[in-house]
Write an enzyme that holds these catalytic residues in place. Structure first.
Site, PDB file in Angstrom:
ATOM      1  N   TYR A 112       0.843  -1.202   0.000  1.00 29.98           N
ATOM      2  CA  TYR A 112       0.000   0.000   0.000  1.00 29.98           C
ATOM      3  C   TYR A 112       0.871   1.242   0.000  1.00 29.98           C
ATOM      4  O   TYR A 112       1.812   1.342   0.800  1.00 29.98           O
ATOM      5  CB  TYR A 112      -0.908   0.024   1.243  1.00 29.98           C
ATOM      6  CG  TYR A 112      -2.355   0.018   0.855  1.00 29.98           C
ATOM      7  CD1 TYR A 112      -2.886   1.062   0.080  1.00 29.98           C
ATOM      8  CD2 TYR A 112      -3.203  -1.020   1.220  1.00 29.98           C
ATOM      9  CE1 TYR A 112      -4.209   1.047  -0.316  1.00 29.98           C
ATOM     10  CE2 TYR A 112      -4.530  -1.036   0.825  1.00 29.98           C
ATOM     11  CZ  TYR A 112      -5.027   0.001   0.049  1.00 29.98           C
ATOM     12  OH  TYR A 112      -6.324  -0.017  -0.333  1.00 29.98           O
ATOM     13  N   GLU A 168      -0.521   4.761  -0.634  1.00 37.39           N
ATOM     14  CA  GLU A 168      -1.318   5.982  -0.847  1.00 37.39           C
ATOM     15  C   GLU A 168      -0.442   7.212  -0.656  1.00 37.39           C
ATOM     16  O   GLU A 168       0.354   7.279   0.288  1.00 37.39           O
ATOM     17  CB  GLU A 168      -2.484   6.032   0.127  1.00 37.39           C
ATOM     18  CG  GLU A 168      -3.658   5.190  -0.347  1.00 37.39           C
ATOM     19  CD  GLU A 168      -4.784   5.149   0.681  1.00 37.39           C
ATOM     20  OE1 GLU A 168      -4.480   5.221   1.884  1.00 37.39           O
ATOM     21  OE2 GLU A 168      -5.943   5.029   0.270  1.00 37.39           O
ATOM     22  N   ASP A 178      -5.700  13.918 -25.082  1.00 37.99           N
ATOM     23  CA  ASP A 178      -5.783  12.512 -24.700  1.00 37.99           C
ATOM     24  C   ASP A 178      -5.101  11.731 -25.815  1.00 37.99           C
ATOM     25  O   ASP A 178      -5.692  11.490 -26.860  1.00 37.99           O
ATOM     26  CB  ASP A 178      -7.254  12.114 -24.547  1.00 37.99           C
ATOM     27  CG  ASP A 178      -7.435  10.638 -24.250  1.00 37.99           C
ATOM     28  OD1 ASP A 178      -6.428   9.892 -24.297  1.00 37.99           O
ATOM     29  OD2 ASP A 178      -8.575  10.222 -23.992  1.00 37.99           O
ATOM     30  N   THR A 181      -3.137   6.201 -22.079  1.00 32.31           N
ATOM     31  CA  THR A 181      -3.060   4.831 -21.570  1.00 32.31           C
ATOM     32  C   THR A 181      -1.639   4.358 -21.849  1.00 32.31           C
ATOM     33  O   THR A 181      -0.934   4.927 -22.684  1.00 32.31           O
ATOM     34  CB  THR A 181      -4.020   3.884 -22.317  1.00 32.31           C
ATOM     35  OG1 THR A 181      -3.703   3.929 -23.712  1.00 32.31           O
ATOM     36  CG2 THR A 181      -5.467   4.276 -22.115  1.00 32.31           C
ATOM     37  N   LYS A 184      -1.705   0.645 -25.164  1.00 32.66           N
ATOM     38  CA  LYS A 184      -2.067   0.593 -26.594  1.00 32.66           C
ATOM     39  C   LYS A 184      -0.777   0.617 -27.416  1.00 32.66           C
ATOM     40  O   LYS A 184       0.014  -0.297 -27.263  1.00 32.66           O
ATOM     41  CB  LYS A 184      -3.043   1.717 -26.897  1.00 32.66           C
ATOM     42  CG  LYS A 184      -4.371   1.489 -26.145  1.00 32.66           C
ATOM     43  CD  LYS A 184      -5.378   2.596 -26.292  1.00 32.66           C
ATOM     44  CE  LYS A 184      -6.608   2.255 -25.447  1.00 32.66           C
ATOM     45  NZ  LYS A 184      -7.576   3.368 -25.427  1.00 32.66           N
ATOM     46  N   ARG A 196      -1.614  -2.517 -18.627  1.00 32.46           N
ATOM     47  CA  ARG A 196      -2.856  -1.721 -18.635  1.00 32.46           C
ATOM     48  C   ARG A 196      -2.742  -0.632 -17.575  1.00 32.46           C
ATOM     49  O   ARG A 196      -2.467  -0.912 -16.410  1.00 32.46           O
ATOM     50  CB  ARG A 196      -4.068  -2.583 -18.275  1.00 32.46           C
ATOM     51  CG  ARG A 196      -4.229  -3.845 -19.059  1.00 32.46           C
ATOM     52  CD  ARG A 196      -5.645  -4.354 -19.002  1.00 32.46           C
ATOM     53  NE  ARG A 196      -6.463  -3.546 -19.866  1.00 32.46           N
ATOM     54  CZ  ARG A 196      -6.458  -3.629 -21.192  1.00 32.46           C
ATOM     55  NH1 ARG A 196      -5.695  -4.498 -21.803  1.00 32.46           N
ATOM     56  NH2 ARG A 196      -7.216  -2.836 -21.901  1.00 32.46           N
TER      57      ARG A 196
END
Ligand SMILES: *Cc1c(COP(=O)(O)O)cnc(C)c1O
Length: 398
Positions: free
Chosen positions: A45, A47, A204, A230, A233, A239
């Site tokens: 974790y 954060e 984008d 992203t 691609k 991903r």
């Protein structure tokens, strides 16, 4: 302990090995990336952020983050090198959609106006679809393409003047031509007045990020205020998403990701994103990006030679759209997608400009070359695949 899941994985691996993969948004990652994404970083974790922000605090909420901190900072440094930029980068977005959510949230409020590319003309779900948060939270307005399928920059200018958006958004999921970021910057600056300061320019680049990294498409860096993408691609990474922004927007963008819209980052995926950046910086990568475009042009030209109608009459990037309505009025995109599935050729149905059918049917298909170029395909292989698709269509009972 045995798990049934490995049966599914084995079958999926077989499918990926067997099929001709022409989905424009897919690719095949390296063994190193697979290893990193399957690593122990999934247990941690983290954060917050590793780097010292303007508060001067190290912003993690948990102990034991020292190696995750090193990893995340390494990842950020590499991505700045990939795009040769001094923009701030946030590598935590879980996906492209999350990156867009945070990008909008960082600089505008619900109810504000966003001008984006029409979804029928190649825009993405997060660019204002009525069933998506973007369409529900914001006043979405759209620019379109001209009768030949090219972005209508005059329409964009007219709409900026008419709707005075807070964000002008460029980028698409199914557009086969160069996007003129420099021209959009000029248009935006030209539209600004004393009582209408220049809107934020958000790009984008999800689909073309790999081509930009490899020098095969003009770059939006230095022109846009915020850039989202992203990594899975054309970039050929795990991903996930990334957000870049002008340094003065860094705190707003970071805050919009965490705590604004996400909790703990996926550190195993950030490990994969760092390897993706290492690969994008390798000399081979430039050649890969160039080959993706070369292969796309070769396959596209073969379809044109066989009498097919290609939207805009060609391609400048990794994809093109076949508009079947002109040549095969009874053949829908859905029918062709399903027929090709039977022959182990994978692509997707897609709306075409001036679409007369529902999105579930469509009159076109989208064809992309990034994935099979990764598998080593050359121009001749793509030409052969075009001929195979033509033969399959000819054998259909239309
Ligand atoms: C794919 C895509 C996205 C969303 O990416 P996800 O990771 O699937 O959420 C956003 N914008 C554009 C233009 C895309 O093509």
């Amino acid at each position: 302990m045995e798990s049934k899941v490995f049966e599914f994985i084995a079958k999926e691996q077989e499918r990926q090995d067997r099929n001709i993969e022409l989905i424009a948004s897919e690719n095949f990652v390296s063994e190193n990336i697979l290893k990193a994404v399957g690593s122990c970083f999934t247990n941690k974790y983290c954060e917050g952020y590793p780097y010292v922000r303007t508060t001067g605090r190290k912003g993690r909420y948990y102990g034991g983050t020292m190696y995750a901190d090193e990893l995340e900072e390494y990842c950020c440094d590499l991505w700045k090198k990939v795009y040769n930029t001094d923009y701030h980068v946030n590598v935590q977005p879980h996906s492209g959609s999350q990156a867009n959510f945070a990008a909008y949230m960082s600089v505008i409020k619900p109810g504000d106006t966003i001008l984006a590319m029409n979804l029928d003309n190649g825009g993405h779900l997060t660019h204002g679809s009525s069933v998506n948060f973007s369409g529900k939270l914001y006043d979405m307005q759209f620019y379109g393409v001209d009768e030949n399928g090219f972005i209508d920059y005059e329409d964009m200018e007219k709409k900026i003047k008419e709707f005075r958006p807070a964000i002008v958004l460029a980028g698409a999921s199914a557009y086969s031509r160069i996007i003129k970021f420099d021209l959009i910057r000029e248009i935006i600056d030209r539209c600004a007045t004393e009582d209408y300061p220049a809107p934020y320019f958000v790009v984008d680049m999800a689909h073309i990020a790999g081509l930009i990294a490899g020098g095969a498409h003009p770059s939006p860096f230095g022109l846009a205020d915020i850039i989202t993408t992203t990594t899975h691609k054309t970039l050929r990474g795990p991903r996930g998403g990334l957000i870049f922004c002008r340094p003065e927007l860094a705190n707003k963008v970071d805050g919009a990701i965490f705590p604004g819209s996400q909790g703990g980052p996926l550190m195993h995926v950030i490990a994969g994103k760092a390897i993706c950046a290492e690969e994008a910086l390798s000399p081979d990568y430039k050649e890969y990006a160039a080959n993706v475009v070369k292969n796309s042009k070769a396959m596209c030209e073969e379809f044109i030679k066989m009498g097919y109608h290609v939207v805009t009459g060609g391609t400048d990037n990794h994809l093109f759209l076949l508009d079947l309505s002109k040549t095969h009025p009874t053949l829908t995109g859905k029918m062709l997608q399903e027929e090709l599935d039977k022959h182990h050729i994978t692509l997707n149905k897609n709306c075409v400009p001036g679409e007369q059918r529902k999105p579930a049917e469509t009159s076109g298909v989208r064809v992309g070359t990034a994935a099979m170029t990764t598998k080593g395909w050359k121009e001749a292989d793509f030409i052969e695949a075009a001929k195979k698709i033509d033969a399959i269509i000819k054998a259909m009972d239309l």
